[in-house]
Motif scaffolding. Structure first.
Motif, PDB file in Angstrom:
ATOM      1  N   UNK A 190       0.858  -1.218   0.062  1.00 35.05           N
ATOM      2  CA  UNK A 190       0.075   0.036   0.088  1.00 35.05           C
ATOM      3  C   UNK A 190       0.903   1.149   0.179  1.00 35.05           C
ATOM      4  N   UNK A 191       0.373   2.327  -0.423  1.00 35.49           N
ATOM      5  CA  UNK A 191       1.166   3.457  -0.679  1.00 35.49           C
ATOM      6  C   UNK A 191       1.688   4.031   0.816  1.00 35.49           C
ATOM      7  N   UNK A 192       0.765   3.828   1.870  1.00 33.38           N
ATOM      8  CA  UNK A 192       1.142   4.239   3.064  1.00 33.38           C
ATOM      9  C   UNK A 192       2.446   3.399   3.824  1.00 33.38           C
ATOM     10  N   UNK A 193       2.634   2.588   3.011  1.00 32.05           N
ATOM     11  CA  UNK A 193       3.900   1.695   3.264  1.00 32.05           C
ATOM     12  C   UNK A 193       5.115   1.772   2.374  1.00 32.05           C
ATOM     13  N   UNK A 194       4.777   2.990   1.343  1.00 32.86           N
ATOM     14  CA  UNK A 194       5.989   3.089   0.480  1.00 32.86           C
ATOM     15  C   UNK A 194       6.666   4.395   0.740  1.00 32.86           C
ATOM     16  N   UNK A 195       7.802   4.403   0.459  1.00 35.62           N
ATOM     17  CA  UNK A 195       8.725   5.761   0.540  1.00 35.62           C
ATOM     18  C   UNK A 195       9.281   6.051  -0.977  1.00 35.62           C
ATOM     19  N   UNK A 196       9.145   7.225  -1.285  1.00 32.82           N
ATOM     20  CA  UNK A 196       9.655   7.565  -2.501  1.00 32.82           C
ATOM     21  C   UNK A 196      10.859   8.331  -2.556  1.00 32.82           C
ATOM     22  N   UNK A 197      11.718   8.535  -3.596  1.00 35.85           N
ATOM     23  CA  UNK A 197      13.212   9.126  -3.341  1.00 35.85           C
ATOM     24  C   UNK A 197      13.448   9.422  -4.807  1.00 35.85           C
ATOM     25  N   UNK A 198      13.937  10.649  -5.165  1.00 32.40           N
ATOM     26  CA  UNK A 198      14.147  11.205  -6.414  1.00 32.40           C
ATOM     27  C   UNK A 198      15.632  10.645  -6.853  1.00 32.40           C
TER      28      UNK A 198
END
Ligand code: HH2
Length: 297
Positions: A190-198
């Motif tokens: 789920x999105x709430x268990x993701x971290x995004x990084x550029x």
């Protein structure tokens, strides 16, 4: 400096950590060749000691890596990477230290073994694109209540800085992360268990890195916490004039504070004590931001 734009719920958490304040991820490179501290913590006992010192200094997360991804780095075979990181993760779990443990790897077998050893975050600089087995391992992290970090990179570490090029770096990185986030969601993260990084410095020149840092609010609007890994990187050397990577703490902190002021929620850093102190000051001032605009005496 503006206060962070607040797109997040105050009550939201990540692996049990509050997202109402910036989080600090301490870097533990169990490698002989990392760009700024290669060899310093290569012995497992030294790596554990260094990690525990970071926890005492206020690290929320420890990111354990056994393969350098610096520009030009060679691939490390999975058995060697496993032998580097698993004993360190096991020892940190056994120590009872309260930090969340993250494993920095592109390999499904390493991430799987790290989960068994007690890791809660799968930090993949290839955003689950390097190893076909990674999507199902990422789902296992989510089922266990952990998280997955999806980072953008253009090309492979061996060649990524040869000639990075984009038409619109911010739009392309945003679109890529949105697509990888959808893929991970479909696989069970789920999105709430993701971290995004550029992915600062991963197939990017100085202008690309600056455009991404300035566009953090747009990246953050993707809906997952944003991680920034700018600590001691070439960009800091280019902007500060400090050629020695190990001495780039001041520039790294300046970039980190800028990032959190634009909405980044996790800073991946080498210099934990200095960063934690700087964030405490920044946060106390940012919390007082309703006063901004009032005339002082
Ligand atoms: N940067 C590095 C490694 N892993 N992971 C994320 N999510 N974001 C980053 O920016 C990032 C990362 C490179 O830094 P470091 O680990 O210090 O060096 P090396 O790859 O040489 O070990």
């Amino acid at each position: 400096m503006n206060a962070a734009p607040d797109h997040r719920e105050k009550s939201q958490t990540l692996c049990g950590l509050p997202l109402s304040r910036p989080l600090v991820m301490g870097i533990v490179n169990v490698t002989p060749d990392s760009f700024s501290d290669g060899g310093l913590h290569f012995e497992p006992a030294r790596a554990v000691e260094h990690a525990l010192a970071m926890v005492r200094d206020g690290a929320d997360i420890l990111d354990i890596g056994g393969e350098s991804t610096r520009p030009g780095a060679a691939l490390v075979p999975p058995d060697i990477e496993l032998a580097r990181v698993i004993p360190v993760i096991e020892a940190l779990r056994a120590s009872g230290c309260g930090a969340v443990i993250s494993v920095d790897t592109r390999k499904a077998s390493v991430a799987r073994a790290a989960l068994t050893a007690g890791a809660q975050i799968f930090n993949d600089v290839s955003a689950l694109s390097y190893d076909p087995g990674s999507l199902s391992v990422a789902a296992s992290y989510a089922q266990a209540g952990g998280a997955v970090c999806l980072m953008h990179a253009q090309g492979d570490p061996a060649t990524m800085q040869d000639n990075p090029s984009y038409e619109d770096v911010l739009a392309q990185v945003t679109d890529y992360l949105a697509e990888r986030a959808r893929l991970a969601q479909a696989a069970g993260v789920p999105l709430r268990q993701q971290i995004l990084d550029p992915g600062i410095g991963f197939g990017k020149d100085l202008a690309h890195n600056i455009a991404l840092m300035r566009g953090i609010d747009r990246l953050q609007a993707l809906g997952a916490p944003l991680l920034l890994g700018v600590s001691r990187k070439r960009m800091i050397g280019q902007l500060s004039g400090q050629a020695d990577a190990a001495k780039r703490v001041s520039g790294s902190i300046a970039a980190g504070l800028y990032a959190v002021s634009r909405g980044a929620q996790i800073l991946r850093v080498h210099d934990v004590r200095e960063t934690v102190e700087a964030l405490k000051v920044w946060q106390a001032l940012a919390e007082a931001s309703p006063m901004r605009g009032e005339r002082g005496v």
